[in-house]
Design a protein around this motif. Structure first.
Motif, PDB file in Angstrom:
ATOM      1  N   GLY A   1      29.055  21.240  14.486  1.00  0.00           N
ATOM      2  CA  GLY A   1      28.852  21.994  13.068  1.00  0.00           C
ATOM      3  C   GLY A   1      27.693  21.690  12.277  1.00  0.00           C
ATOM      4  N   ARG A   2      27.738  21.905  10.935  1.00  0.00           N
ATOM      5  CA  ARG A   2      26.564  21.654  10.391  1.00  0.00           C
ATOM      6  C   ARG A   2      26.199  20.264  10.081  1.00  0.00           C
ATOM      7  N   THR A   3      27.208  19.217  10.272  1.00  0.00           N
ATOM      8  CA  THR A   3      26.637  18.068   9.969  1.00  0.00           C
ATOM      9  C   THR A   3      26.919  17.344  11.050  1.00  0.00           C
ATOM     10  N   GLU A   4      26.581  17.765  12.306  1.00  0.00           N
ATOM     11  CA  GLU A   4      26.563  16.962  13.768  1.00  0.00           C
ATOM     12  C   GLU A   4      25.504  15.837  13.821  1.00  0.00           C
ATOM     13  N   ALA A   5      24.520  16.031  12.973  1.00  0.00           N
ATOM     14  CA  ALA A   5      23.354  15.102  13.156  1.00  0.00           C
ATOM     15  C   ALA A   5      23.352  13.857  12.092  1.00  0.00           C
TER      16      ALA A   5
ATOM     17  N   GLN B   1      21.816   4.655   7.435  1.00  0.00           N
ATOM     18  CA  GLN B   1      22.522   5.943   7.792  1.00  0.00           C
ATOM     19  C   GLN B   1      21.736   6.633   8.173  1.00  0.00           C
ATOM     20  N   PHE B   2      21.944   7.943   8.645  1.00  0.00           N
ATOM     21  CA  PHE B   2      20.998   9.227   8.753  1.00  0.00           C
ATOM     22  C   PHE B   2      21.618  10.399   8.716  1.00  0.00           C
ATOM     23  N   LEU B   3      20.777  11.207   8.305  1.00  0.00           N
ATOM     24  CA  LEU B   3      21.220  12.634   8.157  1.00  0.00           C
ATOM     25  C   LEU B   3      20.061  13.659   8.840  1.00  0.00           C
TER      26      LEU B   3
ATOM     27  N   PRO C   1      17.750   3.301  16.541  1.00  0.00           N
ATOM     28  CA  PRO C   1      18.210   2.224  17.324  1.00  0.00           C
ATOM     29  C   PRO C   1      19.701   2.049  16.860  1.00  0.00           C
ATOM     30  N   ARG C   2      20.543   2.087  17.873  1.00  0.00           N
ATOM     31  CA  ARG C   2      21.961   1.760  18.069  1.00  0.00           C
ATOM     32  C   ARG C   2      22.654   2.963  17.128  1.00  0.00           C
ATOM     33  N   ARG C   3      22.221   4.189  17.440  1.00  0.00           N
ATOM     34  CA  ARG C   3      22.740   5.353  16.705  1.00  0.00           C
ATOM     35  C   ARG C   3      24.116   5.639  17.017  1.00  0.00           C
ATOM     36  N   THR C   4      25.079   5.917  15.989  1.00  0.00           N
ATOM     37  CA  THR C   4      26.222   6.241  16.220  1.00  0.00           C
ATOM     38  C   THR C   4      26.517   7.599  15.324  1.00  0.00           C
ATOM     39  N   TYR C   5      27.256   8.688  15.891  1.00  0.00           N
ATOM     40  CA  TYR C   5      27.329   9.813  14.955  1.00  0.00           C
ATOM     41  C   TYR C   5      28.893   9.642  14.328  1.00  0.00           C
ATOM     42  N   THR C   6      28.922   9.471  13.071  1.00  0.00           N
ATOM     43  CA  THR C   6      30.075   9.478  12.058  1.00  0.00           C
ATOM     44  C   THR C   6      29.919   9.753  10.899  1.00  0.00           C
ATOM     45  N   ASP C   7      31.046   9.689   9.917  1.00  0.00           N
ATOM     46  CA  ASP C   7      30.822  10.059   8.349  1.00  0.00           C
ATOM     47  C   ASP C   7      29.886   9.018   7.716  1.00  0.00           C
TER      48      ASP C   7
END
Length: 158
Positions: A15-19, A27-29, A105-111
């Protein structure tokens, strides 16, 4: 209801917030989005003014804006002229964002949850802008046009 100090954004795969998510430093966006410069009046030739950006904002663990990498991949006009989709501005923007994300580094996709921030690049507003209208708080991610509001659960409207 007032705008919270930290605005939640829900992770939405495909979706629009997949990254969005967490990495070693906070955190990243990320997003790929089209935008017009502020104040642009839609008229003939608009295709050359509608720009495609790969955007990566980073934040500390408390949601404070740390940095933004904003890269223009081309215009809507260039996208329409692209004879091979694999080398189009859209393909280049997606590839650029993917490279930027892989560098975290150590990227995880989450809220995530971020504090309002804003910056202007190429005359385009980028950021999470918050305000109040008729006693109701709101926040909007620019230039993606994702609107956040009560119940402040991270869901958005477009």
């Amino acid at each position: 209801m007032a705008v919270p100090g930290i605005i939640p954004i829900a992770y939405e795969p495909h979706g629009r917030t997949e990254a969005i998510g967490l990495y070693a430093e906070g955190q990243f966006l990320g997003s790929v989005t089209y935008a017009f410069p502020k104040g642009f009046q839609l008229d003939s030739g608009w295709e050359e003014h509608k720009r495609l950006y790969a955007v990566l904002h980073t934040f500390d663990a408390e949601g404070n804006h740390r940095d933004s990498e904003i890269w223009c991949a081309g215009t809507w006009a260039a996208q329409q002229r692209a004879p091979h989709p694999s080398v189009s501005p859209l393909a280049r923007a997606r590839a650029h964002l993917a490279t930027q994300l892989r560098s975290l580094p150590r990227r995880t996709y989450t809220d995530i949850a971020v504090r309002p921030f804003q910056l202007t690049v190429d005359g385009v507003l980028f950021g999470m802008v918050a305000g109040e209208e008729d006693g109701e708080g709101w926040a909007e991610l620019y230039p993606d046009n994702l609107g956040f509001g009560p119940p402040w659960d991270g869901s958005y409207d477009t």
